[in-house]
Motif scaffolding. Structure first.
Motif, PDB file in Angstrom:
ATOM      1  N   ASN A   1      68.041 -50.139 -67.667  1.00 47.74           N
ATOM      2  CA  ASN A   1      67.061 -50.146 -68.744  1.00 47.74           C
ATOM      3  C   ASN A   1      66.535 -48.746 -68.996  1.00 47.74           C
ATOM      4  OD1 ASN A   1      66.714 -52.725 -66.967  1.00 47.74           O
ATOM      5  ND2 ASN A   1      66.278 -53.299 -69.077  1.00 47.74           N
ATOM      6  N   ARG A   2      66.313 -48.058 -67.886  1.00 47.67           N
ATOM      7  CA  ARG A   2      65.834 -46.684 -68.028  1.00 47.67           C
ATOM      8  C   ARG A   2      66.547 -45.799 -67.019  1.00 47.67           C
ATOM      9  NH1 ARG A   2      59.720 -46.119 -67.358  1.00 47.67           N
ATOM     10  NH2 ARG A   2      60.000 -47.838 -65.902  1.00 47.67           N
ATOM     11  N   ILE A   3      66.687 -44.562 -67.370  1.00 47.86           N
ATOM     12  CA  ILE A   3      67.292 -43.593 -66.471  1.00 47.86           C
ATOM     13  C   ILE A   3      66.185 -42.639 -66.030  1.00 47.86           C
ATOM     14  CG2 ILE A   3      68.992 -41.751 -66.261  1.00 47.86           C
ATOM     15  CD1 ILE A   3      70.562 -44.059 -67.010  1.00 47.86           C
ATOM     16  N   VAL A   4      66.159 -42.345 -64.742  1.00 48.21           N
ATOM     17  CA  VAL A   4      65.198 -41.368 -64.234  1.00 48.21           C
ATOM     18  C   VAL A   4      65.992 -40.172 -63.741  1.00 48.21           C
ATOM     19  CG1 VAL A   4      63.500 -40.918 -62.438  1.00 48.21           C
ATOM     20  CG2 VAL A   4      63.550 -43.139 -63.563  1.00 48.21           C
ATOM     21  N   VAL A   5      65.694 -39.019 -64.259  1.00 49.69           N
ATOM     22  CA  VAL A   5      66.423 -37.823 -63.854  1.00 49.69           C
ATOM     23  C   VAL A   5      65.554 -37.008 -62.922  1.00 49.69           C
ATOM     24  CG1 VAL A   5      67.729 -35.828 -64.641  1.00 49.69           C
ATOM     25  CG2 VAL A   5      67.470 -37.816 -66.123  1.00 49.69           C
ATOM     26  N   MET A   6      66.095 -36.695 -61.760  1.00 52.03           N
ATOM     27  CA  MET A   6      65.341 -35.884 -60.788  1.00 52.03           C
ATOM     28  C   MET A   6      65.970 -34.513 -60.650  1.00 52.03           C
ATOM     29  SD  MET A   6      64.316 -38.468 -57.751  1.00 52.03           S
ATOM     30  CE  MET A   6      63.438 -37.171 -56.928  1.00 52.03           C
ATOM     31  N   GLU A   7      65.115 -33.529 -60.475  1.00 52.54           N
ATOM     32  CA  GLU A   7      65.598 -32.179 -60.220  1.00 52.54           C
ATOM     33  C   GLU A   7      64.691 -31.540 -59.188  1.00 52.54           C
ATOM     34  OE1 GLU A   7      65.988 -29.476 -63.574  1.00 52.54           O
ATOM     35  OE2 GLU A   7      67.713 -30.673 -64.217  1.00 52.54           O
ATOM     36  N   ARG A   8      65.228 -31.087 -58.102  1.00 55.90           N
ATOM     37  CA  ARG A   8      64.442 -30.405 -57.065  1.00 55.90           C
ATOM     38  C   ARG A   8      63.163 -31.141 -56.704  1.00 55.90           C
ATOM     39  NH1 ARG A   8      66.178 -26.356 -59.968  1.00 55.90           N
ATOM     40  NH2 ARG A   8      67.843 -25.158 -59.024  1.00 55.90           N
ATOM     41  N   GLY A   9      63.292 -32.445 -56.471  1.00 59.69           N
ATOM     42  CA  GLY A   9      62.140 -33.191 -55.999  1.00 59.69           C
ATOM     43  C   GLY A   9      61.151 -33.574 -57.068  1.00 59.69           C
ATOM     44  N   GLU A  10      61.491 -33.354 -58.345  1.00 62.47           N
ATOM     45  CA  GLU A  10      60.571 -33.758 -59.391  1.00 62.47           C
ATOM     46  C   GLU A  10      61.296 -34.638 -60.391  1.00 62.47           C
ATOM     47  OE1 GLU A  10      57.458 -30.291 -60.283  1.00 62.47           O
ATOM     48  OE2 GLU A  10      59.477 -29.614 -59.825  1.00 62.47           O
TER      49      GLU A  10
ATOM     50  N   VAL B   1      62.173 -35.213 -63.957  1.00 64.73           N
ATOM     51  CA  VAL B   1      62.098 -34.368 -65.153  1.00 64.73           C
ATOM     52  C   VAL B   1      62.254 -35.175 -66.437  1.00 64.73           C
ATOM     53  CG1 VAL B   1      62.743 -32.217 -64.044  1.00 64.73           C
ATOM     54  CG2 VAL B   1      64.529 -33.738 -64.863  1.00 64.73           C
ATOM     55  N   GLU B   2      62.922 -36.312 -66.342  1.00 63.16           N
ATOM     56  CA  GLU B   2      63.086 -37.106 -67.564  1.00 63.16           C
ATOM     57  C   GLU B   2      63.105 -38.580 -67.209  1.00 63.16           C
ATOM     58  OE1 GLU B   2      65.642 -34.961 -71.020  1.00 63.16           O
ATOM     59  OE2 GLU B   2      66.741 -35.565 -69.259  1.00 63.16           O
ATOM     60  N   VAL B   3      62.518 -39.395 -68.071  1.00 62.80           N
ATOM     61  CA  VAL B   3      62.586 -40.845 -67.909  1.00 62.80           C
ATOM     62  C   VAL B   3      62.817 -41.444 -69.282  1.00 62.80           C
ATOM     63  CG1 VAL B   3      61.405 -42.912 -67.116  1.00 62.80           C
ATOM     64  CG2 VAL B   3      60.870 -40.719 -66.073  1.00 62.80           C
ATOM     65  N   GLY B   4      63.727 -42.363 -69.365  1.00 56.02           N
ATOM     66  CA  GLY B   4      63.920 -43.022 -70.656  1.00 56.02           C
ATOM     67  C   GLY B   4      65.262 -43.705 -70.710  1.00 56.02           C
ATOM     68  N   PRO B   5      65.494 -44.515 -71.737  1.00 53.23           N
ATOM     69  CA  PRO B   5      66.793 -45.160 -71.879  1.00 53.23           C
ATOM     70  C   PRO B   5      67.874 -44.123 -72.128  1.00 53.23           C
ATOM     71  CG  PRO B   5      65.157 -46.135 -73.335  1.00 53.23           C
ATOM     72  CD  PRO B   5      64.553 -44.910 -72.778  1.00 53.23           C
ATOM     73  N   HIS B   6      69.065 -44.478 -71.751  1.00 52.84           N
ATOM     74  CA  HIS B   6      70.245 -43.636 -71.879  1.00 52.84           C
ATOM     75  C   HIS B   6      70.306 -42.939 -73.248  1.00 52.84           C
ATOM     76  CE1 HIS B   6      74.481 -42.609 -71.344  1.00 52.84           C
ATOM     77  NE2 HIS B   6      74.746 -43.190 -72.505  1.00 52.84           N
ATOM     78  N   ALA B   7      70.242 -43.737 -74.297  1.00 45.42           N
ATOM     79  CA  ALA B   7      70.422 -43.188 -75.638  1.00 45.42           C
ATOM     80  C   ALA B   7      69.335 -42.165 -75.963  1.00 45.42           C
ATOM     81  CB  ALA B   7      70.404 -44.323 -76.658  1.00 45.42           C
ATOM     82  N   GLU B   8      68.114 -42.527 -75.585  1.00 47.36           N
ATOM     83  CA  GLU B   8      66.990 -41.649 -75.900  1.00 47.36           C
ATOM     84  C   GLU B   8      67.132 -40.299 -75.207  1.00 47.36           C
ATOM     85  OE1 GLU B   8      62.558 -41.955 -74.659  1.00 47.36           O
ATOM     86  OE2 GLU B   8      63.069 -43.748 -75.846  1.00 47.36           O
ATOM     87  N   LEU B   9      67.552 -40.369 -73.952  1.00 46.57           N
ATOM     88  CA  LEU B   9      67.680 -39.126 -73.193  1.00 46.57           C
ATOM     89  C   LEU B   9      68.795 -38.252 -73.767  1.00 46.57           C
ATOM     90  CD1 LEU B   9      67.159 -40.199 -69.490  1.00 46.57           C
ATOM     91  CD2 LEU B   9      65.538 -39.261 -71.120  1.00 46.57           C
ATOM     92  N   LEU B  10      69.854 -38.903 -74.211  1.00 51.57           N
ATOM     93  CA  LEU B  10      70.952 -38.125 -74.801  1.00 51.57           C
ATOM     94  C   LEU B  10      70.462 -37.433 -76.059  1.00 51.57           C
ATOM     95  CD1 LEU B  10      74.317 -40.027 -74.623  1.00 51.57           C
ATOM     96  CD2 LEU B  10      73.602 -37.944 -73.454  1.00 51.57           C
TER      97      LEU B  10
END
Ligand SMILES: Nc1ncnc2c1ncn2[C@@H]1O[C@H](COP(=O)(O)OP(=O)(O)OP(=O)(O)O)[C@@H](O)[C@H]1O
Ligand SMILES: [Mg+2]
Lengths: 787, 154
Positions: free
Chosen positions: A723-732, A734-743
């Motif tokens: 439903n949602r993708i959470v993107v992590m970078e160096r322990g933080e 950085v992005e949360v949202g559905p696949h399409a939105e993040l793209l």
């Protein structure tokens, strides 16, 4: 409302040590309230020096003492320098932690005006101060300190700071909270308390059998003086007593035999039980310790503690303690008998005793050290075995057999060397005891012959004394053997208690809330996490709805697995809280909570046993039909059927007989079988081919309905259903949202996605633009399908 | 000679200007082998930990830059050298050590004997529960008591 009490603010200032309070007493203006404090422990040259910085509602106060003035954890004498800054919005504290040493910088309108340095032990204080300042500037008060599940109830003996139960060392100054070195051996007897009555019986038997052993010499005395010597001297004596004396001698032997037998039996019965209890207690405790403990321990070392150390303790209790008791009794009884017969001769006989006692005492120290070295050397051997046997493939693949043999030989030599050293002391000591024994006997002969010559004693008394004294010294000899055995056992006991004394870092709540059937609403609130001093996760915030599927992506090392570890309570958060259904997970009983979480690990581990047993690991009572259903869902069913014995096939240690992808599918089935409310897949499908992965996904898509799912994947295609993708970078995050939105947004996630498409199609990076467009189109389709 | 410049700003952060004029704020020199070869293999990383410059040896820098790098390294590295062990740490776990170091007296906790390593025949390093490393470059320089204590842990 139990949930509320969790987030109640714990007064930060309350934990402040008393000496800081009294220091402030003179400085504070009327009405000025201290809010929080920090104790740096280094000066600007990075030398140890006490200091304290206090934030009040008006000022920031700083005191610095010269180096080397810390006494009993608090600075002695007058501060070398004092500073005070009036609070203003331009004041800013910046904390910078490096490995080992950190600094806290104070800026006024962007200009550096002061720096404090501290070791990692004080990092928590630095954070408290800088957070305190910014919170005060923003909200006019110092925020609630992190959830106090366990009250700050203990006080550090060194620096006076208060902290929670369960810490290994003081969070402010790093001093040990552990009990002072205890007499581990004595503690064994607290374990043995359960068997008190049997122990007492054993003791009584020991007493009786020892006494019965002392009868024969006593009988020889009248036999000699009243009968043999007079007969030889040509006197007429009444011989009717002879048969009684002889019968007495025989009777005493039989009695001694029976009693010794009973005594041995009872004592070994007790000691076996004590050591079995100790073993199970150690293992149980080991199972309860958190992952962090195992991370820092070598498997072999732990194995040898649970197995050979407890065994050594058993041997000690059954053989040596018994011997020792017998020895003491014998010595006391013998001495008493000898004194009653002839006190002068007795005193002469007992004369060398203090010397021997002294010698025993001296050697004890040296031997003990040698034995603990020996134990450690043994543990090293076990470690090498525990290391190289599972890793044998790597050893062979790199053709390092020679090197491993060398490593083993080195450890083996160490065992040899330490034992040699111990033996050297031991053999010398032994010889000295023998020498003293002989001297003792000689003294008795000398003195006795003199006394017989002057007719002050009879020959029978002398022979009895000689008989007693050789027994006596034989006992001393075995007592000295006891020295080494005690040391050995003490070293072992210490190693066992080393495990038992460890408090799990992830502790059970004091008044737990039972999770029952969870809905699966997860709320991650301002969570930070550190491994030791190394910050891994920083201020994460995320709310996950029940039944939602979250895809967690990010570079390798971004902290995805660490976040999962927190969710499963393998570790506890350093700051912030994770709530499930509105309750802090630290309030649930650990076991009950984990039963609600299905976890598929990045490195699936299977136990030695059949496939069915492995699948049913989390729910031993599962029926065959359930096992098969779970295996089907994980797309493991068919490959299992292809195995020679189907579900009854043995998988070997760590699942060696299965391929990587097969292992993963078995572990997915294992997680599914417990029907968890929260399903966590950490790279669960990284080793299966795309085809199988697709199949698993289809199966999962049914299963994840109604479950909160968190799936980590490097292959982003795996996460299409999220439903949602959470993107992590160096322990933080950085992005949360559905696949399409993040793209659409075209940032971190889009970059990752594009990079993967490039890889797949083998196109070059300079065609990126086209790819993104293509990806966008594809995505809209994907999004439609899932919605 | 390396083609970049280093300087510090008002906040005393180290700033590296690369060959192409790009400026990186808050860079950090990192030793690749802090223990076995501290003077070689030094890398300068940006605030995110990405390597910007790699130096085979500090000699590649001119005197000013070298001083800057060395100062920064000294600020980051905290490896107290133990001169004397004052107490007798118990063999229980964790054990508490009271020591005299080149940076003054301190007390620290050691997780287990696994945290006391012999690095070279006479060099010993100890890592405490906080991850701080203490060094004994040559055990022969210690007094008898300290050597005895160490021996129990090695
Ligand atoms: N037990 C540990 N002690 C100290 N540091 C650790 C420990 N486990 C992991 N780390 C560090 O924490 C960081 C995050 O690790 P984590 O396992 O969470 O990464 P990840 O996002 O799961 O990566 P991957 O995709 O490779 O699995 C890494 O830099 C790692 O070195
Ligand atoms: Mg991982």
């Amino acid at each position: 409302m139990p949930e509320r009490s969790l987030t109640e603010s714990a007064d930060t200032w309350a934990a402040c040590p008393d000496w800081v309070r009294s220091l402030l007493a003179e400085t504070l203006a009327p009405g000025e309230t201290p809010l929080t404090w920090f104790e740096p422990d280094l000066d600007c040259r990075l030398h140890y020096a006490p200091a304290v910085v206090v934030l009040t509602d008006r000022r920031l106060l700083s005191y610095q003492w010269p180096g080397g003035t810390r006494q009993n954890g608090r600075p002695a004498g007058e501060p070398e320098s004092r500073h005070a800054w009036t609070l203003s919005p331009q004041l800013e504290l910046v904390q910078r932690d490096n490995t080992g040493v950190g600094k806290l910088e104070l800026f006024l309108a962007g200009e550096l005006i002061s720096t404090w340095r501290y070791t990692a032990a004080r990092a928590a204080g630095a954070r408290r101060l800088s957070d305190g300042l910014s919170a005060f500037q923003r909200y006019g008060k110092v925020g609630a300190s992190p959830v106090a599940v366990r009250p700050a109830s203990l006080e550090c003996a060194t620096c006076g700071a208060r902290f929670r139960v369960g810490e290994v060392s003081c969070p402010e100054c790093g001093a040990s909270i552990a009990k002072s070195p205890m007499m581990s051996l004595l503690r064994l007897f607290t374990v043995a308390r359960k068997y008190l009555w049997m122990g007492l019986l054993g003791f009584a038997l020991t007493l009786a059998s020892t006494a019965s052993g002392l009868i024969p010499p006593y009988l020889t005395m009248p036999l000699m003086d009243d009968i043999l010597v007079p007969v030889q001297g040509g006197n007429i004596v009444d011989l009717s007593m002879v048969k009684w004396y002889l019968l007495g001698l025989a009777g005493a032997s039989v009695l001694a035999w029976g009693l010794t037998w009973a005594q041995m039996f009872v004592m070994s019965w007790v000691s076996e039980r004590v050591s079995a209890d100790l073993r199970i207690k150690t293992y149980t405790h080991l199972q309860q310790l958190s992952l962090e403990y195992f991370g820092g321990k070598r498997t072999g070392d732990l194995i040898s503690r649970v197995s050979s150390d407890t065994d050594r303790i058993c041997y000690f209790l059954s053989v040596y303690v018994l011997d020792f008791l017998t020895d003491i009794l014998l010595i006391v009884m013998t001495a008493a008998i000898m004194l009653s017969i002839d006190w002068e001769l007795a005193l002469v006989t007992l004369f060398p005793l203090p010397f021997i006692a002294y010698l025993v005492f001296r050697v004890q120290d040296r031997m003990g050290h040698g034995f603990s070295l020996g134990n450690r050397a043994w543990a090293e051997i076990t470690t090498i075995l525990a290391d190289t046997i599972p890793g044998i493939r790597v050893v062979k693949a790199f053709a390092q057999e020679e090197r491993e043999i060398k490593r083993f030989k080195k450890a083996n030599d160490r065992v040899l060397n330490t034992n040699d050293r111990v033996n050297k002391i031991w053999s010398f000591f032994n010889a000295v005891v023998v020498l003293l024994t002989d001297l003792g006997v000689l003294v008795v002969w000398l003195f006795g012959v003199y006394r017989v010559f002057h007719h002050s004693i009879l020959v029978g008394v002398l022979t009895t004394f000689v008989a007693y004294i050789s027994r006596f010294y034989a006992r001393l000899d075995s007592m000295s053997r006891m020295v080494s055995a005690t040391q050995r056992a003490a070293a072992s006991a210490q190693r066992v208690f080393g495990i038992l004394d460890r408090v799990p870092k992830v502790a059970e709540a004091t008044n737990p809330v039972h999770p029952g059937r969870l809905e699966g609403r997860i709320s991650i609130q301002n969570v930070s996490f550190r491994y030791g001093t190394r910050p891994i996760l920083k201020n994460l915030d995320l709310a996950i709805e029940p039944g939602e599927m979250i895809g967690l992506v990010g570079q390798s090392g971004a902290g995805k697995t660490s976040l999962i570890n927190l969710l499963c309570r393998f570790y506890d958060v350093s700051d912030g809280a994770i709530l499930v259904d509105g309750t802090d997970i630290r309030r649930f009983p650990i076991g009950e909570y984990r039963r609600c979480v299905g976890l598929v690990l990045q490195e699936p581990f299977l136990f030695y046993g059949t496939i069915a047993e492995n699948i049913a690991y989390g729910r031993a009572g599962a029926s065959r039909a359930e096992i098969i259903a779970a295996a089907r869902a994980a797309r493991a069913h068919e490959f299992i059927l292809r195995l020679p014995n189907g579900y009854d096939s043995l998988v070997g240690e760590r699942g060696q007989f299965l391929s990587g992808g097969e292992r993963q599918r078995v572990s997915i089935a294992r997680a599914l079988l417990i029907d968890p409310r929260i399903l966590i897949l950490d790279e669960a499908t990284s080793s299966v081919d795309t085809e199988t992965e697709r199949e698993i996904q289809i199966a999962l898509s049914n299963l994840i309905k109604g479950r909160t799912t968190i799936a980590i994947a490097h292959r982003l295609s795996t996460l299409q259903q999220a439903n949602r993708i959470v993107v992590m970078e160096r322990g933080e995050i950085v992005e949360v949202g559905p696949h399409a939105e993040l793209l659409e947004r075209g940032e971190a996630y889009a970059r990752l996605y594009r990079a993967q498409l490039d890889m797949q199609s083998g196109r070059l990076a300079d065609e990126e633009e086209d790819d993104l467009e293509a990806a966008d189109e594809e995505d809209v389709d994907g999004a439609e399908k899932t919605s | 000679m390396a083609i970049f410049t280093l300087k510090t700003d008002a906040r005393r952060r180290l700033i590296l200007t690369a060959e192409d004029g790009q400026e990186y704020v808050d860079v950090a020199p990192v030793r690749a082998f802090p223990l076995s070869d501290p003077l070689h293999a030094i890398s300068i990383c940006d605030a995110e930990g990405r390597e910007l410059v790699y130096l085979d040896s500090l000699d590649e820098l001119n005197a000013d830059q070298r001083a800057l790098v060395e100062e920064e390294l000294a600020q980051r590295e905290f490896v107290p050298v133990i001169l004397r062990i004052v107490n007798t740490p118990a063999l229980t776990e964790p054990s508490s050590w009271r020591v005299e170091t080149d940076r003054g007296h301190t007390t620290f906790e050691v997780e287990s004997e696994d945290s006391v390593h012999r690095r070279a025949p006479r060099q010993v390093s100890i890592v405490d529960v906080r991850g701080i490393r203490y060094l004994i470059p040559d055990t022969r320089t210690l007094d008898l008591h300290s050597r005895r204590v160490l021996e129990r842990f090695l």
